[in-house]
Design a protein around this motif. Structure first.
Motif, short mmCIF file in Angstrom:
data_model
loop_
_atom_site.label_atom_id
_atom_site.label_comp_id
_atom_site.label_asym_id
_atom_site.label_seq_id
_atom_site.Cartn_x
_atom_site.Cartn_y
_atom_site.Cartn_z
N LEU A 131 0.85 -1.18 0.00
CA LEU A 131 0.00 0.00 0.00
C LEU A 131 0.89 1.24 0.00
CD1 LEU A 131 -1.80 -2.30 1.52
CD2 LEU A 131 -3.24 -0.35 2.10
N SER A 132 0.52 2.22 -0.79
CA SER A 132 1.27 3.47 -0.83
C SER A 132 0.31 4.63 -1.00
CB SER A 132 2.29 3.46 -1.98
OG SER A 132 1.65 3.23 -3.22
N THR A 133 0.73 5.80 -0.58
CA THR A 133 -0.07 7.01 -0.72
C THR A 133 0.75 8.05 -1.48
OG1 THR A 133 -1.29 8.72 0.46
CG2 THR A 133 0.68 7.85 1.54
N PHE A 134 0.10 8.81 -2.36
CA PHE A 134 0.80 9.81 -3.16
C PHE A 134 -0.19 10.85 -3.67
CE2 PHE A 134 -0.52 6.46 -6.06
CZ PHE A 134 -1.12 7.17 -7.09
N MET A 135 0.36 12.00 -4.08
CA MET A 135 -0.38 13.00 -4.84
C MET A 135 0.20 13.02 -6.24
SD MET A 135 -0.74 16.13 -2.09
CE MET A 135 -1.93 17.01 -3.11
N MET A 136 -0.64 13.28 -7.23
CA MET A 136 -0.17 13.25 -8.60
C MET A 136 0.94 14.27 -8.85
SD MET A 136 -2.35 13.27 -12.14
CE MET A 136 -2.73 15.02 -12.10
N GLU A 137 0.88 15.42 -8.15
CA GLU A 137 1.91 16.43 -8.34
C GLU A 137 3.30 15.90 -8.02
OE1 GLU A 137 -1.75 18.77 -6.98
OE2 GLU A 137 -1.00 16.73 -6.96
#
Length: 242
Positions: A131-137
């Motif tokens: 599982l990972s979390t990110f923002m497209m920017e």
């Protein structure tokens, strides 16, 4: 036989995001989790999360889902692309180096939005998830510019021109800027010059020494300052006349 679960949590603000979960039904067989990396090569619809087949064991299949962090109940399936798939039905083009990987296509991503990505490898009798979390920017990385050419205008001056990456689809809305890197050898040492923030796909450079060979490369970056400039074009050499 028993169930064994290992969980790692990353606390972001007041909310904890689970990064890695491993669950299996035996204490003797390891269940390797896929190592996933997400990259956006064109805003907004060219976001791919990719991973290699685990070398220790071959999963029966993968389950890939994603959701907005603030709307985790609205989980959406990710379109899986197996290694070697032509990808034509998704209008996704991959470089040769990436065609041996598994990919997951995330269409129409939003700016200024946190996403959670979950890729689960399913094995006989168990599974392992990444599982990972990110923002497209943070994951915007245009592909390398194409068709780079270098020519000599006059002694000491070269003309460098290239084509924008064909995968960057909306240059009128999200323009690109470019960085140039050129290297040469002097007294047995490799020298380099890194030039940034070229708005156009051609430029002239001065100060090149006669009779010396130079190697040039170009890299693209979103002009709004999103993401990174790290995918360099193939090097082109030029030797200036004496």
């Amino acid at each position: 036989m028993f169930v064994h679960v290992v969980t790692l949590l990353c606390v972001l603000g007041a909310q904890a995001v689970e990064l890695h979960r491993v669950g299996h039904t035996t204490s003797t067989v390891a269940r390797p989790a896929p190592v996933v990396q997400c990259v956006c090569s064109s805003i907004p619809n060219q976001t791919l999360c990719s991973w290699a087949e685990p070398p220790q064991a071959t999963p029966l299949h993968y389950i890939a889902t994603y959701s907005e962090r603030q709307r985790q109940a609205e989980t959406r399936p990710c379109v899986l692309i197996p290694p070697g798939d032509p990808h034509s039905q998704l209008n996704v083009t991959l470089p040769p180096s990436a065609r041996e990987l598994w990919h997951c296509h995330l269409p129409e991503m939003k700016l200024l939005t946190d996403y959670i990505m979950n890729v689960t490898a399913v094995y006989p009798g168990g599974s392992s998830s990444h599982l990972s979390t990110f923002m497209m920017e943070d994951i915007v990385k245009p592909d390398a510019p194409e068709s780079m050419q270098v020519s000599c205008l006059n002694p000491g001056t070269v003309l460098v021109q290239w084509e924008p990456p064909s995968t960057w689809a909306h240059r009128d809305i999200f323009p690109l800027k470019y960085e140039l890197l050129y290297q040469w050898r002097s007294r047995g040492q490799i020298r380099s010059n890194h030039l940034k923030s070229f708005p156009d796909s051609r430029t002239s450079l001065k100060g090149f020494a006669r009779g010396r060979t130079y190697q040039l490369q170009v890299c693209a970056k979103d002009a709004l300052g999103l993401g990174h400039c790290s995918d360099w074009s193939a090097p082109v050499n030029i030797t200036l006349p004496l």
